[in-house]
Design a protein around this motif. Structure first.
Motif, PDB file in Angstrom:
ATOM      1  N   LEU A 179       2.928   9.181  72.623  1.00 21.55           N
ATOM      2  CA  LEU A 179       2.044   8.914  71.485  1.00 21.55           C
ATOM      3  C   LEU A 179       0.703   9.618  71.665  1.00 21.55           C
ATOM      4  O   LEU A 179       0.175  10.244  70.732  1.00 21.55           O
ATOM      5  CB  LEU A 179       1.832   7.407  71.330  1.00 21.55           C
ATOM      6  CG  LEU A 179       0.916   6.965  70.179  1.00 21.55           C
ATOM      7  CD1 LEU A 179       1.517   7.380  68.838  1.00 21.55           C
ATOM      8  CD2 LEU A 179       0.706   5.453  70.213  1.00 21.55           C
ATOM      9  N   ALA A 180       0.149   9.553  72.876  1.00 21.19           N
ATOM     10  CA  ALA A 180      -1.147  10.184  73.142  1.00 21.19           C
ATOM     11  C   ALA A 180      -1.069  11.694  72.947  1.00 21.19           C
ATOM     12  O   ALA A 180      -1.938  12.305  72.314  1.00 21.19           O
ATOM     13  CB  ALA A 180      -1.613   9.845  74.557  1.00 21.19           C
ATOM     14  N   PHE A 181      -0.018  12.295  73.464  1.00 27.02           N
ATOM     15  CA  PHE A 181       0.115  13.744  73.319  1.00 27.02           C
ATOM     16  C   PHE A 181       0.462  14.138  71.887  1.00 27.02           C
ATOM     17  O   PHE A 181       0.084  15.230  71.431  1.00 27.02           O
ATOM     18  CB  PHE A 181       1.167  14.268  74.293  1.00 27.02           C
ATOM     19  CG  PHE A 181       0.612  14.600  75.642  1.00 27.02           C
ATOM     20  CD1 PHE A 181       0.299  15.896  75.973  1.00 27.02           C
ATOM     21  CD2 PHE A 181       0.378  13.597  76.580  1.00 27.02           C
ATOM     22  CE1 PHE A 181      -0.231  16.208  77.219  1.00 27.02           C
ATOM     23  CE2 PHE A 181      -0.150  13.900  77.819  1.00 27.02           C
ATOM     24  CZ  PHE A 181      -0.453  15.210  78.138  1.00 27.02           C
ATOM     25  N   GLY A 182       1.167  13.272  71.188  1.00 21.22           N
ATOM     26  CA  GLY A 182       1.459  13.552  69.788  1.00 21.22           C
ATOM     27  C   GLY A 182       0.201  13.571  68.940  1.00 21.22           C
ATOM     28  O   GLY A 182       0.010  14.457  68.097  1.00 21.22           O
ATOM     29  N   VAL A 183      -0.679  12.597  69.160  1.00 24.94           N
ATOM     30  CA  VAL A 183      -1.950  12.558  68.433  1.00 24.94           C
ATOM     31  C   VAL A 183      -2.809  13.759  68.802  1.00 24.94           C
ATOM     32  O   VAL A 183      -3.427  14.403  67.938  1.00 24.94           O
ATOM     33  CB  VAL A 183      -2.698  11.239  68.736  1.00 24.94           C
ATOM     34  CG1 VAL A 183      -4.109  11.272  68.151  1.00 24.94           C
ATOM     35  CG2 VAL A 183      -1.921  10.047  68.180  1.00 24.94           C
ATOM     36  N   LEU A 184      -2.839  14.094  70.103  1.00 18.95           N
ATOM     37  CA  LEU A 184      -3.599  15.252  70.559  1.00 18.95           C
ATOM     38  C   LEU A 184      -3.092  16.532  69.893  1.00 18.95           C
ATOM     39  O   LEU A 184      -3.883  17.378  69.448  1.00 18.95           O
ATOM     40  CB  LEU A 184      -3.475  15.368  72.082  1.00 18.95           C
ATOM     41  CG  LEU A 184      -4.336  16.426  72.773  1.00 18.95           C
ATOM     42  CD1 LEU A 184      -5.803  16.050  72.705  1.00 18.95           C
ATOM     43  CD2 LEU A 184      -3.896  16.584  74.230  1.00 18.95           C
ATOM     44  N   SER A 185      -1.776  16.659  69.806  1.00 16.47           N
ATOM     45  CA  SER A 185      -1.185  17.830  69.171  1.00 16.47           C
ATOM     46  C   SER A 185      -1.553  17.908  67.691  1.00 16.47           C
ATOM     47  O   SER A 185      -1.922  18.974  67.184  1.00 16.47           O
ATOM     48  CB  SER A 185       0.341  17.774  69.332  1.00 16.47           C
ATOM     49  OG  SER A 185       0.970  18.772  68.570  1.00 16.47           O
ATOM     50  N   LEU A 186      -1.477  16.786  66.995  1.00 19.91           N
ATOM     51  CA  LEU A 186      -1.783  16.768  65.555  1.00 19.91           C
ATOM     52  C   LEU A 186      -3.230  17.165  65.297  1.00 19.91           C
ATOM     53  O   LEU A 186      -3.529  17.944  64.385  1.00 19.91           O
ATOM     54  CB  LEU A 186      -1.502  15.378  64.990  1.00 19.91           C
ATOM     55  CG  LEU A 186      -1.787  15.179  63.495  1.00 19.91           C
ATOM     56  CD1 LEU A 186      -0.902  16.106  62.663  1.00 19.91           C
ATOM     57  CD2 LEU A 186      -1.573  13.720  63.102  1.00 19.91           C
ATOM     58  N   VAL A 187      -4.142  16.648  66.127  1.00 24.31           N
ATOM     59  CA  VAL A 187      -5.569  16.905  65.904  1.00 24.31           C
ATOM     60  C   VAL A 187      -5.948  18.327  66.323  1.00 24.31           C
ATOM     61  O   VAL A 187      -6.548  19.088  65.545  1.00 24.31           O
ATOM     62  CB  VAL A 187      -6.421  15.872  66.667  1.00 24.31           C
ATOM     63  CG1 VAL A 187      -7.898  16.223  66.565  1.00 24.31           C
ATOM     64  CG2 VAL A 187      -6.174  14.473  66.112  1.00 24.31           C
TER      65      VAL A 187
END
Length: 428
Positions: free
Chosen positions: A30-38
């Motif tokens: 989840l953390a890396f997914g949010v980082l990727s999106l932003v």
């Protein structure tokens, strides 16, 4: 799912996650997914495109390069990654483990998102990236296989670095003297056995601390090969340090399959030996009587001794076998890649191989998968450095080691290796 009833509130039940299921993976995803999106999707304001090549000129079926809108593609891929993270969290909430395919798919999608952003307004070949990743993973995989053969028998092998280095030295010298790279390939395991024999002698026979012996042997290998390089090889490079390189062997038919063909079936013999080694070791360890005895020695040597297994003899055999396997990885540095021996040319790859063994949970297939991950990180920093992406070059040089630390600390979590690994066995 385990259910626990608290004493202070009769009738109330607290539901905990079942054994084997952990929220660590979904939270990291989840953390890396949010980082990727932003970072890769929302923040960039460029409307550029990214071009990926997926074929080579010799493929049976050739495809044109794929051109994608960078920003839109990064956003879509990030949302898919977040969906996988949510699915993993739901699985854990239900007391089940996150499937391996979810973790693999998330990793592949996240890396593709990163590439889409990093290669904006440029082009790169996915085939070349994957092919280079496999090549860089070869010494790591052989080193990890050698390490797990040792540890499955109860001997911690920190000396993988030394075995890779002496294997590389032996392959270069013998390959140069004979003018035959295959002679160098045969010599590499024999030279690595020198370190393996010393490791077995001090740890199995004399019960010296295995970690200390491994570190000392690494220093010994660096010193010995550096001395011989400076005093012998440097002044006689044409005769002793110019081995011919292994030729690429394309498997007919299979090598022409788009993407997979050039990556898997257009390689040198040392890569094909890796395929065989992984299969043979996996079957031998988990499907044969020999493998059962080895694992018994690594888990409970007292019980193994009771049923008639010679514990120390088994450890001797596995240490020597593991050293020979690691030596094959050393041959890659000279006759498989550079074409000459250089001082400390393994550059810490033995320690990354040790991390690959741990990340792979002491399994041959797992060790290969982990080695491919680290090899991909190494190749990625090379590709992005050539393309002059917005990422600082110093960070790219650090990338393989950052991935190693994160993978072992962030993804492995609590794992248990062979119970008797590191413990000397004294009969009686």
């Amino acid at each position: 799912m385990s259910v626990i009833e608290t004493k202070d509130a009769p009738g109330r039940q607290d539901v905990t996650v079942g054994a084997g299921a952990s929220m660590r993976g979904p939270v990291v995803m989840l953390a890396f997914g949010v980082l990727s999106l932003v970072l890769f999707g929302l923040l960039p304001d460029s409307g550029g495109t990214t071009t990926f090549g997926i074929s080579t000129s010799s493929d049976f079926v050739r495809f044109d390069p794929v051109e994608l809108p960078s920003k839109a593609t990064a956003i879509v891929l990030s949302l898919v990654a977040l969906a996988l993270a949510a699915y993993g969290a739901l699985r854990v909430r239900g007391g089940r483990k996150v499937p391996t395919w979810v973790l693999a798919a998330f990793g592949a999608i996240w890396v593709l998102t990163f590439l889409t952003w990093a290669v904006t307004d440029k082009s790169t070949s996915l085939v070349s990236l994957l092919q280079g990743s496999l090549l860089l993973a070869v010494p790591l995989a052989f080193g990890a296989l050698g390490g797990l053969l040792n540890e499955r028998a109860g001997v911690v092998n920190i000396a993988i670095e030394g075995q890779l280095l002496t294997g590389a030295f032996g392959a270069a010298v013998i390959g140069s003297v004979t003018g035959n790279p295959y002679a160098g390939l045969v010599a590499a395991p024999a030279f690595a056995l020198v370190i393996g024999a010393m490791l077995a002698l001090f740890t199995v026979k004399y019960h010296v601390n295995q970690i200390i012996v491994g570190v000392v042997l690494n220093v010994f290998a660096v010193g010995l090969t550096s001395f011989l390089f400076g005093s012998v090889l440097k002044d006689n490079a044409a005769q002793l340090n110019s081995p011919p390189r292994l030729e690429t062997i394309a498997i007919p038919g299979l090598s022409q399959i788009p993407v997979l063909g050039p990556v898997l079936f257009r390689q040198t013999i040392i890569v094909y030996l890796l395929y065989v080694a992984v299969a043979v070791i996996a079957v031998a360890l988990f499907r044969t009587r020999w493998g059962l005895r080895v694992r018994a020695v690594g888990e409970y040597p007292q019980a193994a001794d009771t049923v008639g297994i010679d514990v120390n003899r088994t450890r001797w055999g596995n240490v020597l076998l593991g050293s020979a396997v690691a030596g094959l990885g050393g041959a890659f540095f000279t006759i498989g890649s550079v074409g000459a021996f250089g001082e400390e040319m393994t550059a810490g790859k033995g320690y990354i191989a040790l991390a690959a063994m741990i990340l792979g949970r002491w399994s041959p297939v797992g060790a290969l998968t982990a080695a491919l991950l680290f090899g991909f990180a190494d190749k990625l920093q090379q590709v992005l450095g050539v393309l002059q992406t917005p990422i600082p070059n110093q960070f790219m040089l650090m990338l393989p080691y950052i991935v190693t630390i994160f993978a072992v600390a962030g993804l492995v979590g609590r794992v248990r290796g062979p119970a008797a690994a590191g413990e000397p066995y004294v009969k009686g």
